[in-house]
Design a protein around this motif. Structure first.
Motif, PDB file in Angstrom:
ATOM      1  N   GLU A 272      11.113   2.829  -1.413  1.00 35.63           N
ATOM      2  CA  GLU A 272       9.871   2.633  -2.124  1.00 35.63           C
ATOM      3  C   GLU A 272       9.664   2.602  -3.353  1.00 35.63           C
ATOM      4  O   GLU A 272      10.778   2.603  -4.139  1.00 35.63           O
ATOM      5  N   ASP A 273       8.530   1.971  -4.107  1.00 38.56           N
ATOM      6  CA  ASP A 273       8.544   1.600  -5.281  1.00 38.56           C
ATOM      7  C   ASP A 273       7.428   1.805  -5.873  1.00 38.56           C
ATOM      8  O   ASP A 273       6.090   1.476  -5.400  1.00 38.56           O
ATOM      9  N   SER A 274       7.282   2.453  -6.935  1.00 37.98           N
ATOM     10  CA  SER A 274       5.984   2.690  -7.708  1.00 37.98           C
ATOM     11  C   SER A 274       5.585   1.363  -8.467  1.00 37.98           C
ATOM     12  O   SER A 274       6.672   0.378  -8.859  1.00 37.98           O
ATOM     13  N   CYS A 275       4.276   1.050  -8.653  1.00 38.73           N
ATOM     14  CA  CYS A 275       4.149  -0.209  -9.360  1.00 38.73           C
ATOM     15  C   CYS A 275       2.681  -0.116  -9.919  1.00 38.73           C
ATOM     16  O   CYS A 275       2.147   0.920  -9.971  1.00 38.73           O
ATOM     17  N   LYS A 276       2.654  -1.227 -10.983  1.00 35.43           N
ATOM     18  CA  LYS A 276       1.233  -1.285 -11.393  1.00 35.43           C
ATOM     19  C   LYS A 276      -0.028  -1.332 -10.327  1.00 35.43           C
ATOM     20  O   LYS A 276       0.425  -2.076  -9.273  1.00 35.43           O
ATOM     21  N   SER A 277      -1.057  -0.937 -10.445  1.00 34.20           N
ATOM     22  CA  SER A 277      -2.183  -0.939  -9.558  1.00 34.20           C
ATOM     23  C   SER A 277      -2.279  -2.347  -8.727  1.00 34.20           C
ATOM     24  O   SER A 277      -2.692  -3.392  -9.415  1.00 34.20           O
ATOM     25  N   LEU A 278      -2.238  -2.029  -7.585  1.00 38.79           N
ATOM     26  CA  LEU A 278      -2.393  -3.567  -6.655  1.00 38.79           C
ATOM     27  C   LEU A 278      -3.664  -3.212  -6.144  1.00 38.79           C
ATOM     28  O   LEU A 278      -4.184  -2.333  -5.211  1.00 38.79           O
ATOM     29  N   THR A 279      -4.490  -4.236  -6.137  1.00 34.79           N
ATOM     30  CA  THR A 279      -5.783  -4.402  -5.541  1.00 34.79           C
ATOM     31  C   THR A 279      -6.153  -5.391  -4.481  1.00 34.79           C
ATOM     32  O   THR A 279      -7.526  -5.604  -4.166  1.00 34.79           O
ATOM     33  N   ILE A 280      -5.210  -6.478  -4.466  1.00 38.17           N
ATOM     34  CA  ILE A 280      -5.634  -7.414  -3.627  1.00 38.17           C
ATOM     35  C   ILE A 280      -4.420  -7.512  -2.636  1.00 38.17           C
ATOM     36  O   ILE A 280      -3.370  -7.135  -2.533  1.00 38.17           O
ATOM     37  N   GLU A 281      -5.165  -7.834  -1.336  1.00 39.56           N
ATOM     38  CA  GLU A 281      -4.342  -7.568  -0.113  1.00 39.56           C
ATOM     39  C   GLU A 281      -3.059  -8.708   0.025  1.00 39.56           C
ATOM     40  O   GLU A 281      -1.775  -8.181   0.260  1.00 39.56           O
ATOM     41  N   GLY A 282      -3.284  -9.732  -0.587  1.00 38.37           N
ATOM     42  CA  GLY A 282      -2.242 -10.681  -0.803  1.00 38.37           C
ATOM     43  C   GLY A 282      -0.866 -10.158  -1.750  1.00 38.37           C
ATOM     44  O   GLY A 282       0.099 -10.153  -1.207  1.00 38.37           O
ATOM     45  N   GLU A 283      -1.268  -9.334  -2.664  1.00 36.97           N
ATOM     46  CA  GLU A 283      -0.437  -8.895  -3.362  1.00 36.97           C
ATOM     47  C   GLU A 283       0.230  -7.754  -2.845  1.00 36.97           C
ATOM     48  O   GLU A 283       1.740  -7.608  -2.987  1.00 36.97           O
ATOM     49  N   VAL A 313       1.953   4.814   1.444  1.00 38.76           N
ATOM     50  CA  VAL A 313       1.081   4.354   0.424  1.00 38.76           C
ATOM     51  C   VAL A 313       0.580   5.220  -0.647  1.00 38.76           C
ATOM     52  O   VAL A 313       0.132   6.538  -0.109  1.00 38.76           O
ATOM     53  N   ARG A 314       0.475   5.054  -1.613  1.00 40.06           N
ATOM     54  CA  ARG A 314      -0.061   6.125  -2.592  1.00 40.06           C
ATOM     55  C   ARG A 314      -1.188   5.532  -3.413  1.00 40.06           C
ATOM     56  O   ARG A 314      -1.020   4.433  -4.180  1.00 40.06           O
ATOM     57  N   LYS A 315      -2.414   6.224  -3.103  1.00 39.54           N
ATOM     58  CA  LYS A 315      -3.612   5.396  -3.611  1.00 39.54           C
ATOM     59  C   LYS A 315      -4.121   6.301  -4.783  1.00 39.54           C
ATOM     60  O   LYS A 315      -4.026   7.452  -4.790  1.00 39.54           O
ATOM     61  N   PHE A 316      -4.760   5.690  -5.662  1.00 40.80           N
ATOM     62  CA  PHE A 316      -4.987   6.415  -7.003  1.00 40.80           C
ATOM     63  C   PHE A 316      -6.908   6.290  -6.950  1.00 40.80           C
ATOM     64  O   PHE A 316      -7.250   5.227  -6.812  1.00 40.80           O
ATOM     65  N   ASP A 317      -7.208   7.696  -6.990  1.00 43.53           N
ATOM     66  CA  ASP A 317      -8.901   7.618  -6.958  1.00 43.53           C
ATOM     67  C   ASP A 317      -9.189   7.664  -8.349  1.00 43.53           C
ATOM     68  O   ASP A 317      -9.003   8.748  -9.326  1.00 43.53           O
ATOM     69  N   LYS A 318     -10.018   6.685  -9.013  1.00 43.14           N
ATOM     70  CA  LYS A 318     -10.468   6.641 -10.320  1.00 43.14           C
ATOM     71  C   LYS A 318     -11.441   7.809 -10.656  1.00 43.14           C
ATOM     72  O   LYS A 318     -11.678   8.224 -11.802  1.00 43.14           O
ATOM     73  N   THR A 319     -12.110   8.112  -9.532  1.00 44.25           N
ATOM     74  CA  THR A 319     -13.263   9.039  -9.796  1.00 44.25           C
ATOM     75  C   THR A 319     -12.536  10.626 -10.146  1.00 44.25           C
ATOM     76  O   THR A 319     -12.903  11.294 -11.014  1.00 44.25           O
ATOM     77  N   SER A 320     -11.592  11.003  -9.050  1.00 41.03           N
ATOM     78  CA  SER A 320     -11.039  12.260  -9.216  1.00 41.03           C
ATOM     79  C   SER A 320      -9.822  12.215  -9.906  1.00 41.03           C
ATOM     80  O   SER A 320      -9.176  13.384 -10.275  1.00 41.03           O
ATOM     81  N   LYS A 321      -9.349  11.030 -10.328  1.00 43.07           N
ATOM     82  CA  LYS A 321      -8.003  10.687 -11.135  1.00 43.07           C
ATOM     83  C   LYS A 321      -7.097  11.577 -10.577  1.00 43.07           C
ATOM     84  O   LYS A 321      -5.958  12.197 -10.961  1.00 43.07           O
ATOM     85  N   VAL A 322      -7.109  11.494  -9.222  1.00 47.00           N
ATOM     86  CA  VAL A 322      -6.007  11.898  -8.377  1.00 47.00           C
ATOM     87  C   VAL A 322      -5.316  11.007  -7.491  1.00 47.00           C
ATOM     88  O   VAL A 322      -6.010  10.048  -6.881  1.00 47.00           O
ATOM     89  N   SER A 323      -3.923  11.127  -7.347  1.00 45.08           N
ATOM     90  CA  SER A 323      -3.129  10.266  -6.574  1.00 45.08           C
ATOM     91  C   SER A 323      -2.892  10.996  -5.093  1.00 45.08           C
ATOM     92  O   SER A 323      -2.434  12.280  -5.097  1.00 45.08           O
ATOM     93  N   LYS A 369     -13.348  -2.041   0.803  1.00 43.52           N
ATOM     94  CA  LYS A 369     -13.862  -1.379  -0.565  1.00 43.52           C
ATOM     95  C   LYS A 369     -12.839  -1.522  -1.674  1.00 43.52           C
ATOM     96  O   LYS A 369     -11.503  -1.851  -1.213  1.00 43.52           O
ATOM     97  N   PRO A 370     -13.094  -1.331  -2.765  1.00 44.84           N
ATOM     98  CA  PRO A 370     -11.960  -1.413  -3.769  1.00 44.84           C
ATOM     99  C   PRO A 370     -11.019  -0.195  -3.572  1.00 44.84           C
ATOM    100  O   PRO A 370     -11.328   0.829  -3.372  1.00 44.84           O
ATOM    101  N   TYR A 371      -9.817  -0.434  -4.089  1.00 41.21           N
ATOM    102  CA  TYR A 371      -8.732   0.441  -3.802  1.00 41.21           C
ATOM    103  C   TYR A 371      -7.640   0.021  -4.953  1.00 41.21           C
ATOM    104  O   TYR A 371      -7.676  -1.170  -5.439  1.00 41.21           O
ATOM    105  N   HIS A 372      -6.815   1.005  -4.997  1.00 42.93           N
ATOM    106  CA  HIS A 372      -5.738   0.925  -6.372  1.00 42.93           C
ATOM    107  C   HIS A 372      -4.532   1.424  -5.651  1.00 42.93           C
ATOM    108  O   HIS A 372      -4.552   2.650  -5.403  1.00 42.93           O
ATOM    109  N   ILE A 373      -3.520   0.850  -5.437  1.00 39.22           N
ATOM    110  CA  ILE A 373      -2.373   1.131  -4.710  1.00 39.22           C
ATOM    111  C   ILE A 373      -1.184   1.230  -5.952  1.00 39.22           C
ATOM    112  O   ILE A 373      -0.955   0.385  -6.771  1.00 39.22           O
ATOM    113  N   THR A 374      -0.826   2.243  -6.228  1.00 40.13           N
ATOM    114  CA  THR A 374       0.244   2.678  -7.098  1.00 40.13           C
ATOM    115  C   THR A 374       1.838   2.903  -6.707  1.00 40.13           C
ATOM    116  O   THR A 374       2.713   3.064  -7.305  1.00 40.13           O
TER     117      THR A 374
END
Length: 543
Positions: A272-283, A313-323, A369-374
């Motif tokens: 597994e690899d942590s990464c900068k926020s991915l928001t596009i399915e192609g990425e 998958v680790r998702k970051f929730d910008k509202t709750s600031k929780v992954s 919907k918008p998503y942020h994969i870390t």
């Protein structure tokens, strides 16, 4: 040592000699600092610190990219191989820790040695006065000699340094080894076990007591090791149950009955690899494709074939600031892998695998919907041994068994022996095969055949024979009751395609074909032309 619990006594076994080996500063990973050397720690660099923060406290920090752990795994297995020259009881803990049970080697050396080991090698935790008279002191001292040999060989042969802890159980050996770092070793004798445990202070520092158990203990005001030693056992038993309560209570006194378990091949191989926020399915797809390539390399080194793939998958929730981490898995067909080189997938099979992975991703993430994969991770589980390229359809049908033919109602049987191997083909090295079926499946197949034959032909019986020919495998059903014959020809071209196992539904379909088409000419001409897309004959006969 004895501990009393509500009238019962737990005896501490001193007969074993356990060494815990912990490599110094073994690996690191990008984005976060997984580990650091002792110089960096002196400058404030801590485990799990963001790299950006680590550079602030230590501007001259040198980073080692740990994204690809291939070299670390290789080195880790070399350490384990070295340890196996001292004992066959090696328990791996990740890449950089190992337990080694050297009890047999210690006994052997003490019997063969004309000189008694009078002093322990390295550091000693606690008081050397009032040592136990059961012989454990001499065994543990010999253990320190062996631990030093191991550490010397790691340095000379692998250029690695590490710490060692020596004790009469795993718990004490692990804790003792952490008392003097780096590149040192420490032994603890049984008389100092309680003192060693009290030096840990908080119960969360006891190996085996995790976050959840710590919270449970704190809920009844057990926070320190001393609190745990002095607690009312009945109260502890009401909280944890009798078995778990006894184990936890024993640990507080340094008593651990867990054996060193020889570690086999891992049940799961992942990356597994942590990464900068991915928001596009192609990425996401491109990142997962890169992870898959690296994962296949790890699996190829293992030597087995996987049957299940899992996505993390680790998702970051910008509202709750929780992954939050989530996982999904699905079964895969092992025939998509090349048995010669599992890293070499055809374009078609790679697309199949990526399709499975992306389906798992879409179950975990709502892409509308918008998503942020870390973080993204892939792993393979449920392995089977890699099949030999010499596996054949004949092996599937007749491996280690004989085809029986019922000749009369008294069940007098005639045995027909079948050749073990088919003739080799020019491109056998390109086989993509499945693992050969179990003997149980073979027995089911044979019994079903005989039962069907007996029902159809009554007392006259039916002879089933197979013959290896230049064109493939000829399966002949000879009904003695009505003189009828039927044959199926399995072409060598389909053999090269990798037929290794006939599923039960296909077996049943084969028999239905046989019953419905008693005339040989109809089977050869009419049925082959009119077979359905998923017909068993299409599966077996290409032309």
């Amino acid at each position: 040592m004895k501990t009393k619990m509500e009238g019962e006594t737990t005896l501490d076994d001193h007969s074993k000699t356990i060494i815990h080996i912990d490599l110094d500063c073994f690996y690191a990973q990008k984005n976060i600092v997984v580990t650091s050397n002792y110089i960096a720690r002196e400058h404030g660099v801590k485990k799990c610190m963001l790299i950006s923060d680590a550079k602030k406290v230590c501007p001259n920090l040198t980073l080692v990219k740990g994204e690809d752990l291939h070299d670390y795994r290789q080195t880790s297995y070399k350490v384990t191989a070295l340890l196996q020259s001292y004992s066959n009881l090696i328990e791996r803990l990740g890449l950089d820790e190992n337990f080694v049970d050297v009890s047999n080697l210690v006994s052997k050396r003490l019997q063969e040695s004309a000189v008694t080991v009078t002093d322990a090698v390295g550091n000693v935790f606690g008081d050397l006065n009032d040592l136990c008279d059961c012989g454990c002191s001499g065994r543990l001292k010999m253990g320190t000699v062996i631990a030093q040999e191991i550490r010397d060989r790691m340095k000379s042969e692998l250029n690695l340094t590490g710490c060692a802890g020596i004790g009469h159980n795993k718990l004490l050996a692990k804790i003792a080894g952490s008392k003097h770092k780096p590149n040192q070793q420490t032994v603890v004798f049984p008389n100092s076990a309680v003192e060693l445990m009290l030096s840990l202070a908080h119960v969360s520092k006891i190996p085996g007591i995790g976050v959840t158990l710590t919270e449970q203990l704190c809920s009844i005001n057990i926070k320190t090791v001393e609190d745990l030693q002095n607690t009312n056992f009945g109260k502890l038993m009401n909280l944890l149950g009798p078995e778990k309560a006894r184990t936890v209570y024993d640990l507080s006194f340094g008593i651990d009955h867990a054996p060193v378990k020889s570690t086999g091949k891992p049940q799961s191989i992942g990356i597994e690899d942590s990464c900068k926020s991915l928001t596009i399915e192609g990425e996401v797809r491109e990142k997962l494709k890169q992870l898959l390539a690296r994962l296949l390399l790890l699996v190829s080194e293992d030597g087995r074939v996987p049957k299940t793939i899992k996505l993390t998958v680790r998702k970051f929730d910008k509202t709750s600031k929780v992954s939050a981490r989530e996982t999904r898995q699905c079964n895969i067909n092992s025939t998509i892998f090349n048995p010669k080189d599992i890293t070499k997938l055809t374009d078609t099979n790679e697309n199949k695998l990526m399709t499975c992975i992306m389906r798992l991703f879409n179950k975990l993430v709502n892409t509308n919907k918008p998503y942020h994969i870390t973080l993204l991770g892939l792993s393979f589980t449920k392995f089977v041994e890699r099949p030999s390229a010499r596996s054949t359809l004949t092996k599937f049908l007749v491996k280690d068994i004989e085809v029986q033919s019922i000749t009369n109602i008294e069940n007098v049987q005639e045995t027909v022996t079948i050749p073990e191997e088919l003739p080799s083909t020019s491109n056998a090295e390109n086989f993509e095969t499945e693992v050969e079926p179990s003997a149980k499946k073979m027995q089911i197949w044979r019994v079903a055949c005989e039962k069907e034959a007996f029902e159809d032909h009554g007392a006259g019986g039916l002879r089933l024979s197979l013959q290896v020919t230049g064109g493939g495998v000829e399966v002949e059903f000879d009904g003695k009751a009505d003189g009828h014959k039927s044959e199926y020809l399995l072409s060598s071209e389909r053999q090269r395609g990798g037929i290794r196992e006939l599923p039960l539904d296909m077996q049943q379909e084969l028999w239905e074909e046989y019953k419905q088409n008693r005339d040989r000419d109809k089977v050869c001409s009419s049925q082959l032309k009119k077979s359905k897309t998923n017909n068993i004959l299409n599966y077996l006969v290409k032309h």
